[in-house]
Design an enzyme around this catalytic site. Structure first.
Site, PDB file in Angstrom:
ATOM      1  N   LYS A  22       0.835  -1.212   0.000  1.00  0.00           N
ATOM      2  CA  LYS A  22       0.000   0.000   0.000  1.00  0.00           C
ATOM      3  C   LYS A  22       0.866   1.256   0.000  1.00  0.00           C
ATOM      4  O   LYS A  22       0.632   2.181  -0.784  1.00  0.00           O
ATOM      5  CB  LYS A  22      -0.894  -0.010   1.255  1.00  0.00           C
ATOM      6  CG  LYS A  22      -1.532   1.325   1.568  1.00  0.00           C
ATOM      7  CD  LYS A  22      -2.424   1.261   2.792  1.00  0.00           C
ATOM      8  CE  LYS A  22      -1.744   1.458   4.116  1.00  0.00           C
ATOM      9  NZ  LYS A  22      -1.405   2.844   4.465  1.00  0.00           N
ATOM     10  N   ASN A  23       1.873   1.288   0.875  1.00  0.00           N
ATOM     11  CA  ASN A  23       2.622   2.527   1.051  1.00  0.00           C
ATOM     12  C   ASN A  23       3.647   2.780  -0.060  1.00  0.00           C
ATOM     13  O   ASN A  23       4.277   3.834  -0.093  1.00  0.00           O
ATOM     14  CB  ASN A  23       3.269   2.576   2.438  1.00  0.00           C
ATOM     15  CG  ASN A  23       2.204   2.743   3.521  1.00  0.00           C
ATOM     16  OD1 ASN A  23       1.051   3.069   3.223  1.00  0.00           O
ATOM     17  ND2 ASN A  23       2.583   2.520   4.771  1.00  0.00           N
ATOM     18  N   CYS A 115      -4.704  12.857  13.573  1.00  0.00           N
ATOM     19  CA  CYS A 115      -5.399  11.586  13.343  1.00  0.00           C
ATOM     20  C   CYS A 115      -5.249  10.699  14.563  1.00  0.00           C
ATOM     21  O   CYS A 115      -4.632  11.097  15.552  1.00  0.00           O
ATOM     22  CB  CYS A 115      -4.938  10.913  12.058  1.00  0.00           C
ATOM     23  SG  CYS A 115      -3.553   9.819  12.212  1.00  0.00           S
ATOM     24  N   ARG A 120       0.687  14.502  13.395  1.00  0.00           N
ATOM     25  CA  ARG A 120       1.088  14.302  12.002  1.00  0.00           C
ATOM     26  C   ARG A 120       0.963  15.555  11.123  1.00  0.00           C
ATOM     27  O   ARG A 120       0.227  15.568  10.137  1.00  0.00           O
ATOM     28  CB  ARG A 120       0.297  13.137  11.384  1.00  0.00           C
ATOM     29  CG  ARG A 120       0.446  11.851  12.152  1.00  0.00           C
ATOM     30  CD  ARG A 120      -0.283  10.706  11.520  1.00  0.00           C
ATOM     31  NE  ARG A 120       0.394  10.205  10.337  1.00  0.00           N
ATOM     32  CZ  ARG A 120      -0.079   9.234   9.561  1.00  0.00           C
ATOM     33  NH1 ARG A 120      -1.241   8.686   9.861  1.00  0.00           N
ATOM     34  NH2 ARG A 120       0.592   8.805   8.528  1.00  0.00           N
ATOM     35  N   ASP A 303       4.609   0.413  11.995  1.00  0.00           N
ATOM     36  CA  ASP A 303       3.400  -0.217  11.447  1.00  0.00           C
ATOM     37  C   ASP A 303       3.257  -1.681  11.866  1.00  0.00           C
ATOM     38  O   ASP A 303       2.264  -2.326  11.520  1.00  0.00           O
ATOM     39  CB  ASP A 303       3.395  -0.111   9.910  1.00  0.00           C
ATOM     40  CG  ASP A 303       3.185   1.326   9.438  1.00  0.00           C
ATOM     41  OD1 ASP A 303       2.776   2.160  10.258  1.00  0.00           O
ATOM     42  OD2 ASP A 303       3.439   1.604   8.255  1.00  0.00           O
ATOM     43  N   ARG A 395      -8.615  -0.721   4.726  1.00  0.00           N
ATOM     44  CA  ARG A 395      -7.764   0.298   4.107  1.00  0.00           C
ATOM     45  C   ARG A 395      -6.430  -0.300   3.686  1.00  0.00           C
ATOM     46  O   ARG A 395      -5.812   0.178   2.742  1.00  0.00           O
ATOM     47  CB  ARG A 395      -7.477   1.436   5.094  1.00  0.00           C
ATOM     48  CG  ARG A 395      -8.706   2.229   5.445  1.00  0.00           C
ATOM     49  CD  ARG A 395      -8.361   3.386   6.327  1.00  0.00           C
ATOM     50  NE  ARG A 395      -7.409   4.280   5.663  1.00  0.00           N
ATOM     51  CZ  ARG A 395      -7.071   5.469   6.109  1.00  0.00           C
ATOM     52  NH1 ARG A 395      -7.606   5.921   7.223  1.00  0.00           N
ATOM     53  NH2 ARG A 395      -6.203   6.212   5.459  1.00  0.00           N
TER      54      ARG A 395
HETATM   55  N1  EPU Z   1       6.287  14.613  10.789  1.00  0.00           N
HETATM   56  C1  EPU Z   1       6.335  15.955  11.092  1.00  0.00           C
HETATM   57  N2  EPU Z   1       6.185  16.854  10.058  1.00  0.00           N
HETATM   58  C2  EPU Z   1       6.026  16.449   8.768  1.00  0.00           C
HETATM   59  C3  EPU Z   1       5.981  15.070   8.471  1.00  0.00           C
HETATM   60  C4  EPU Z   1       6.117  14.173   9.504  1.00  0.00           C
HETATM   61  O1  EPU Z   1       6.478  16.351  12.250  1.00  0.00           O
HETATM   62  O2  EPU Z   1       5.893  17.314   7.889  1.00  0.00           O
HETATM   63  C5  EPU Z   1       6.426  13.623  11.877  1.00  0.00           C
HETATM   64  C6  EPU Z   1       5.151  12.791  12.069  1.00  0.00           C
HETATM   65  O3  EPU Z   1       4.186  13.466  12.867  1.00  0.00           O
HETATM   66  C7  EPU Z   1       5.690  11.540  12.707  1.00  0.00           C
HETATM   67  C8  EPU Z   1       7.082  11.393  12.041  1.00  0.00           C
HETATM   68  O4  EPU Z   1       7.388  12.667  11.507  1.00  0.00           O
HETATM   69  O5  EPU Z   1       5.856  11.736  14.091  1.00  0.00           O
HETATM   70  C9  EPU Z   1       7.151  10.366  10.923  1.00  0.00           C
HETATM   71  O6  EPU Z   1       6.050  10.540  10.051  1.00  0.00           O
HETATM   72  P1  EPU Z   1       6.122  10.237   8.484  1.00  0.00           P
HETATM   73  O7  EPU Z   1       5.997  11.531   7.760  1.00  0.00           O
HETATM   74  O8  EPU Z   1       7.287   9.369   8.175  1.00  0.00           O
HETATM   75  O9  EPU Z   1       4.776   9.415   8.285  1.00  0.00           O
HETATM   76  P2  EPU Z   1       3.923   9.417   6.966  1.00  0.00           P
HETATM   77  O10 EPU Z   1       4.802   9.603   5.805  1.00  0.00           O
HETATM   78  O11 EPU Z   1       2.747  10.295   7.141  1.00  0.00           O
HETATM   79  C10 EPU Z   1       4.150   6.862   6.429  1.00  0.00           C
HETATM   80  C11 EPU Z   1       3.221   5.709   6.254  1.00  0.00           C
HETATM   81  C12 EPU Z   1       2.656   5.319   7.609  1.00  0.00           C
HETATM   82  C13 EPU Z   1       3.814   4.941   8.515  1.00  0.00           C
HETATM   83  C14 EPU Z   1       4.798   6.109   8.618  1.00  0.00           C
HETATM   84  C15 EPU Z   1       6.036   5.802   9.425  1.00  0.00           C
HETATM   85  C16 EPU Z   1       2.397   6.065   4.022  1.00  0.00           C
HETATM   86  C17 EPU Z   1       1.257   6.396   3.130  1.00  0.00           C
HETATM   87  N3  EPU Z   1       2.151   6.094   5.336  1.00  0.00           N
HETATM   88  O12 EPU Z   1       3.371   7.916   6.969  1.00  0.00           O
HETATM   89  O13 EPU Z   1       1.824   4.181   7.387  1.00  0.00           O
HETATM   90  O14 EPU Z   1       3.355   4.630   9.807  1.00  0.00           O
HETATM   91  O15 EPU Z   1       5.220   6.502   7.293  1.00  0.00           O
HETATM   92  O16 EPU Z   1       6.708   4.717   8.895  1.00  0.00           O
HETATM   93  O17 EPU Z   1       3.473   5.732   3.552  1.00  0.00           O
HETATM   94  C18 EPU Z   1       0.106   2.674   7.881  1.00  0.00           C
HETATM   95  O18 EPU Z   1       0.316   2.130   6.783  1.00  0.00           O
HETATM   96  O19 EPU Z   1      -0.635   2.146   8.767  1.00  0.00           O
HETATM   97  C19 EPU Z   1       0.726   3.961   8.178  1.00  0.00           C
HETATM   98  C20 EPU Z   1       0.286   4.775   9.132  1.00  0.00           C
END
Ligand code: EPU
Length: 418
Positions: A22-23, A115, A120, A303, A395
Site C-alpha cells: 500500500k505505502n 489523526c 502528524r 506499522d 484500508r
Molecule cells: N512529521 C512531522 N512533520 C512532517 C511530516 C512528519 O512532524 O511534515 C512527523 C510525524 O508526525 C511523525 C514522524 O514525523 O511523528 C514520521 O512521520 P512520516 O511523515 O514518516 O509518516 P507518513 O509519511 O505520514 C508513512 C506511512 C505510515 C507509517 C509512517 C512511518 C504512508 C502512506 N504512510 O506515513 O503508514 O506509519 O510513514 O513509517 O506511507 C500505515 O500504513 O498504517 C501507516 C500509518
C-alpha cells in the site's frame, strides 16, 4: 458497518500470498501525475486507500482503469486541488502536492489535521517545497503552493518523514538542477518510488540511503512498474502464525526488508525457513517475551508495533515496547486489556506482562494497524471476539478474513445495516 467475529484457538497452517505494498502504491499512483500518457502499474493491491487515491487522480483529471494492473492516463489535469473531503479520508492524499507543483506549478492541498495515531503535521513537506522555490500560503485550512519555477536545492529533514521524502523527490525530479535530500527516509517504499520515477526518465541516486541525489530533468514520460511486496502485510502474517503457534508459508514475502522484525520474532521463539515455496514461519509452543523500539527503516517498523504488542500479550515474561515515531500509537492497548492483556503505558513505552491466555470480547478497531493487532489477539483468544469498525482494516489488508480463513482461522465478516 461491518464487523469480524472470530472464534479463537485455531493454529494457522498453509500458504498465503503477500500482495503489493500500500505505502509504495500510494506515492507511485501520485507520481503518475508527473507525465502525460498512460502508465501501467502491476501488483496493485485491492484496498480502500488505493481506491481513495484513484478517486483523487480521477478528480484531478486522470482516467484510471483495471484491477490488479492499473492503467493511469494522465494526459490532461483539470484541477490542482486535494480537497478536504479526500484528505480527511486519507492523509496520504497530500502525496499529490509534489507532482502537482511539478506539473502545473500550483497545488491547493487541504491541511490534514490530526489523526488517531498522532498530530502528524505536514510542515516538513511544505518546507521542502519552499526549498525548491515554491511560495506557500496557508489559507482557510489549505496550503496554496505556487512555483513559477522549481530549482534544485539542499533539503535536510529534521525528522525522517516517509511521505515528505516522497513529495520532495517527485517535485525535484523535474526541477532545474540537482537536489540533495539528507536525513531522507530509507524505507523500501521510497526505493520503489525511485525505481518508478527513474523508469519515467528521472535521475535519482541513493534512494534507500539517508542521502538521495536527484538531478532534475526537463520532462518525464509514462512508465510501467510492478509494486514491491508489502513488508507490513508479510510481518502481520508472520505474527499471526506466531500468535497461533501455526506453520505458515509466505509467498512473495520481502524478507530482506523485515530483518529487524524477524530478529525480534526469533527471540520470541519463531523459526524461519527459506523454502522453494516462500518463507516458512513456524510459531513456537510457548512465546517468549522480547523488547522492541520502533524506528525508521531499517529499525523495527511502527506499522508492526500494535501486532507485536498483541503477540507479547501472551508471551512468557515481561516485554517493553517503545514507540518513537508517533505520539499516540497505543490505542489498541485498552482494547487488548478488554481481552485480558496486562499492559501499562508510561509515555512512549508500554510494559506488557504476558498472560497465559486472552479471552474473547467485543472490541473496537481505531486505526489500520490497531485493527490488525485485535484480529491477531482474537485468533489466539479463547472464545469469541467481535471486532467493530473494521473498515479501518480494509484500508490496508486485502480480504484479510478470507486469507486467514484459508489458513484455518475461524473468522467471519458480518455486514450490518448502518
Ligand atoms: N512529521 C512531522 N512533520 C512532517 C511530516 C512528519 O512532524 O511534515 C512527523 C510525524 O508526525 C511523525 C514522524 O514525523 O511523528 C514520521 O512521520 P512520516 O511523515 O514518516 O509518516 P507518513 O509519511 O505520514 C508513512 C506511512 C505510515 C507509517 C509512517 C512511518 C504512508 C502512506 N504512510 O506515513 O503508514 O506509519 O510513514 O513509517 O506511507 C500505515 O500504513 O498504517 C501507516 C500509518
Amino acid at each position: 458497518m461491518d464487523k469480524f467475529i472470530i472464534h479463537g484457538g485455531k493454529k494457522l497452517k498453509g500458504t498465503v500470498k503477500i500482495g503489493g505494498a500500500k505505502n509504495a502504491a500510494l506515492p507511485i499512483l501520485a507520481a503518475t501525475l508527473l507525465a502525460p500518457g498512460t502508465h501501467r502499474l502491476h501488483n496493485m493491491p485491492r484496498l480502500r486507500d488505493i481506491t481513495t487515491m484513484t478517486c483523487m487522480l480521477e478528480h484531478l483529471g486522470c482516467q484510471v482503469t483495471g484491477d490488479g494492473t492499473l492503467e493511469v492516463r494522465a494526459d490532461h489535469l483539470n484541477f490542482d486541488e486535494a480537497p478536504y473531503d479526500m484528505v480527511k479520508t486519507m492523509r496520504a492524499s497530500v502525496l499529490v502536492m509534489g507532482p502537482l507543483v511539478a506539473r502545473v506549478r500550483h497545488a491547493r492541498i487541504s491541511l490534514p489535521g490530526g489523526c488517531a495515531i498522532g498530530a502528524r503535521p505536514i510542515n516538513l513537506h511544505l518546507k521542502a517545497m519552499q526549498a525548491l522555490g515554491a511560495d506557500i500560503h496557508l489559507k482557510e485550512g489549505y496550503a496554496e503552493v505556487v512555483a513559477s519555477r522549481l530549482k534544485g536545492a539542499e533539503i535536510h529533514f529534521d525528522i525522517v518523514t516517509v511521505t515528505g521524502t516522497a513529495n520532495a523527490m517527485m517535485a525535484a525530479a523535474v526541477a532545474d538542477g540537482t537536489t540533495v535530500i539528507t536525513n531522507a527516509a530509507c524505507e523500501p517504499e521510497i526505493v520503489d518510488l525511485a525505481l518508478f520515477l527513474n523508469a519515467m526518465g528521472a535521475e535519482i541516486e541513493g534512494a534507500g540511503s539517508e542521502r538521495v541525489v536527484i538531478r532534475g530533468v526537463p520532462q518525464l514520460k509514462p512508465a510501467e512498474h510492478t509494486i514491491v511486496a508489502d513488508r507490513i502485510e508479510a510481518g502481520t502474517f508472520m505474527m499471526a502464525a506466531a500468535i497461533t503457534g501455526g506453520d505458515v508459508t509466505l509467498e512473495n514475502a520481502p524478507a530482506e526488508f523485515l530483518q529487524t522484525a524477524m530478529a525480534r520474532l526469533e527471540e520470541t521463539g519463531v523459526r524461519f525457513e527459506h523454502t522453494e515455496h516462500g518463507l516458512r514461519v513456524i510459531g513456537p509452543e510457548t512465546i517468549t517475551s522480547a523488547n522492541v523500539t520502533t524506528e525508521p527503516h531499517p529499525g523495527f517498523a511502527t506499522d508492526l508495533q500494535a501486532q507485536f504488542t498483541a503477540l507479547m500479550a501472551i508471551a512468557r515474561g515481561t516485554s517493553s515496547i517503545t514507540e518513537t515515531i508517533f505520539e499516540n500509537r497505543f490505542m489498541h492497548i485498552p482494547e487488548l486489556a478488554r481481552m485480558g492483556a496486562d499492559i501499562s503505558v508510561d509515555g512512549g513505552t508500554a510494559t506488557v506482562r504476558g498472560v497465559d491466555k486472552l479471552a474473547g470480547a467485543p472490541v473496537m478497531a481505531t486505526d489500520l494497524r490497531a485493527s490488525a493487532s485485535l484480529v491477531l489477539a482474537g485468533l489466539a483468544a479463547e472464545g469469541t471476539t467481535e471486532i467493530d469498525r473494521i473498515y479501518h482494516i480494509d484500508r490496508g489488508y486485502e480480504r484479510i478474513e478470507e486469507r486467514l480463513a484459508a489458513l484455518g482461522a475461524d473468522i467471519q465478516r458480518v455486514t450490518r445495516e448502518p
